[in-house]
Design a protein around this motif. Structure first.
Motif, PDB file in Angstrom:
ATOM      1  N   GLN A  42       0.999  -1.221   0.074  1.00 50.73           N
ATOM      2  CA  GLN A  42       0.134   0.059  -0.250  1.00 50.73           C
ATOM      3  C   GLN A  42       0.629   1.338   0.004  1.00 50.73           C
ATOM      4  O   GLN A  42       0.614   2.107  -0.831  1.00 50.73           O
ATOM      5  CB  GLN A  42      -0.997  -0.129   1.356  1.00 50.73           C
ATOM      6  N   LYS A  43       2.011   1.294   0.943  1.00 49.29           N
ATOM      7  CA  LYS A  43       2.851   2.485   0.867  1.00 49.29           C
ATOM      8  C   LYS A  43       3.481   2.930  -0.426  1.00 49.29           C
ATOM      9  O   LYS A  43       3.540   3.951  -0.868  1.00 49.29           O
ATOM     10  CB  LYS A  43       3.770   2.356   1.935  1.00 49.29           C
ATOM     11  N   GLU A  46       0.831   4.115  -3.070  1.00 47.79           N
ATOM     12  CA  GLU A  46       0.478   5.089  -2.953  1.00 47.79           C
ATOM     13  C   GLU A  46       1.475   6.183  -3.277  1.00 47.79           C
ATOM     14  O   GLU A  46       1.186   7.269  -3.751  1.00 47.79           O
ATOM     15  CB  GLU A  46      -0.196   5.427  -1.394  1.00 47.79           C
ATOM     16  N   LYS A  47       2.613   5.953  -2.822  1.00 48.75           N
ATOM     17  CA  LYS A  47       3.724   6.765  -3.193  1.00 48.75           C
ATOM     18  C   LYS A  47       3.985   7.072  -4.501  1.00 48.75           C
ATOM     19  O   LYS A  47       4.063   8.325  -4.804  1.00 48.75           O
ATOM     20  CB  LYS A  47       5.318   6.318  -2.531  1.00 48.75           C
ATOM     21  N   ASN A  50       1.081   9.105  -5.970  1.00 46.96           N
ATOM     22  CA  ASN A  50       0.916  10.405  -5.752  1.00 46.96           C
ATOM     23  C   ASN A  50       2.153  11.236  -6.478  1.00 46.96           C
ATOM     24  O   ASN A  50       1.880  12.189  -7.031  1.00 46.96           O
ATOM     25  CB  ASN A  50       1.397  10.863  -4.150  1.00 46.96           C
ATOM     26  N   TYR A  54      -1.251  11.661  -9.308  1.00 47.46           N
ATOM     27  CA  TYR A  54      -2.003  12.680  -8.595  1.00 47.46           C
ATOM     28  C   TYR A  54      -2.595  13.851  -9.330  1.00 47.46           C
ATOM     29  O   TYR A  54      -3.610  14.250  -9.303  1.00 47.46           O
ATOM     30  CB  TYR A  54      -1.405  13.020  -7.189  1.00 47.46           C
ATOM     31  N   SER A  70      -7.877  10.026  -4.820  1.00 46.23           N
ATOM     32  CA  SER A  70      -6.642  10.089  -3.814  1.00 46.23           C
ATOM     33  C   SER A  70      -5.968   8.658  -4.084  1.00 46.23           C
ATOM     34  O   SER A  70      -6.281   7.680  -4.746  1.00 46.23           O
ATOM     35  CB  SER A  70      -7.120  10.067  -2.503  1.00 46.23           C
ATOM     36  N   ALA A  71      -4.787   8.589  -3.516  1.00 50.87           N
ATOM     37  CA  ALA A  71      -3.760   7.431  -3.846  1.00 50.87           C
ATOM     38  C   ALA A  71      -4.475   6.123  -2.880  1.00 50.87           C
ATOM     39  O   ALA A  71      -4.324   5.138  -3.517  1.00 50.87           O
ATOM     40  CB  ALA A  71      -2.618   7.871  -3.135  1.00 50.87           C
ATOM     41  N   SER A  72      -5.073   6.447  -1.593  1.00 54.80           N
ATOM     42  CA  SER A  72      -5.770   5.579  -0.834  1.00 54.80           C
ATOM     43  C   SER A  72      -7.030   5.055  -1.593  1.00 54.80           C
ATOM     44  O   SER A  72      -7.325   3.566  -1.597  1.00 54.80           O
ATOM     45  CB  SER A  72      -6.053   6.071   0.361  1.00 54.80           C
ATOM     46  N   CYS A  74      -7.399   4.747  -4.987  1.00 56.55           N
ATOM     47  CA  CYS A  74      -7.154   4.168  -5.960  1.00 56.55           C
ATOM     48  C   CYS A  74      -6.467   2.467  -5.491  1.00 56.55           C
ATOM     49  O   CYS A  74      -6.863   1.883  -6.168  1.00 56.55           O
ATOM     50  CB  CYS A  74      -6.027   4.821  -6.776  1.00 56.55           C
ATOM     51  N   TYR A  75      -5.861   2.800  -4.595  1.00 61.87           N
ATOM     52  CA  TYR A  75      -5.208   1.611  -4.072  1.00 61.87           C
ATOM     53  C   TYR A  75      -6.543   0.547  -3.371  1.00 61.87           C
ATOM     54  O   TYR A  75      -6.642  -0.631  -3.575  1.00 61.87           O
ATOM     55  CB  TYR A  75      -4.426   1.544  -2.822  1.00 61.87           C
ATOM     56  N   ALA A  94      -8.363   0.868   3.026  1.00 59.38           N
ATOM     57  CA  ALA A  94      -7.464   2.030   2.202  1.00 59.38           C
ATOM     58  C   ALA A  94      -8.465   3.402   1.849  1.00 59.38           C
ATOM     59  O   ALA A  94      -7.911   4.268   1.845  1.00 59.38           O
ATOM     60  CB  ALA A  94      -6.535   1.800   1.296  1.00 59.38           C
TER      61      ALA A  94
END
Length: 169
Positions: A42-43, A46-47, A50, A54, A70-72, A74-75, A94
């Protein structure tokens, strides 16, 4: 990464929408693992999102800080679709804002109705491909990433032999 991006583009071309989406939402994980192998899934997803995605989903028109995706979220989509085959992300830890995704192959892209996000599938996949190409260019001289890219799955189309490196024509 080119073979994966080209596979998405070909899938879009022949309207194999599910294949395009499946591979597209997998690529941020692959890229993220190659340049951040110590981070959890997940990290690193998201990184990567972004940094490379993003900017497609922020909207000053809707007010400062408004983001369609958001990244979360989308995850959460990635997890819901890849693990459950659904576009409902309400069961995903998430998720932040979106509860459901709707994909279309014609018309609108980035339309929010309450907590349902409508995305044009071709546009979404193309934005991911654009992000992967930017990521690839940024890391083209990173030896760890280059070595990791060499280890990615390859489908052999010219025959196979069980001995490594030996292919039958």
């Amino acid at each position: 990464m080119d073979r994966f991006v080209e596979s998405i583009e070909k899938s879009i071309e022949i309207e194999n929408w599910y294949a395009a989406l499946t591979l597209a939402i997998t690529l941020p994980d692959i890229c993220g693992r190659l340049n951040n192998p110590k981070l959890g899934s997940q990290k690193r997803f998201e990184k990567w999102f972004n940094k490379y995605m993003y900017h497609h989903y922020e909207s000053p028109f809707h007010g400062e800080g408004f983001t369609f995706l958001s990244a979360s979220d989308c995850y959460a989509l990635r997890c819901a679709f890849l693990h459950e085959g659904t576009d409902d992300v309400t069961r995903q830890r998430a998720r932040e804002v979106v509860s459901k995704f709707t994909f279309s192959t014609t018309g609108s892209h980035k339309c929010m109705f309450n907590d349902v996000l409508l995305l044009n599938l071709q546009s979404f996949c193309s934005e991911i491909c654009e992000g992967v190409r930017a990521w690839q260019k940024e890391y083209e001289n990173n030896s760890d990433v280059v070595n990791g890219l060499a280890e990615l799955l390859k489908v052999q189309t010219k025959g196979f032999s069980p001995a490594p490196g030996i292919f039958v024509q």
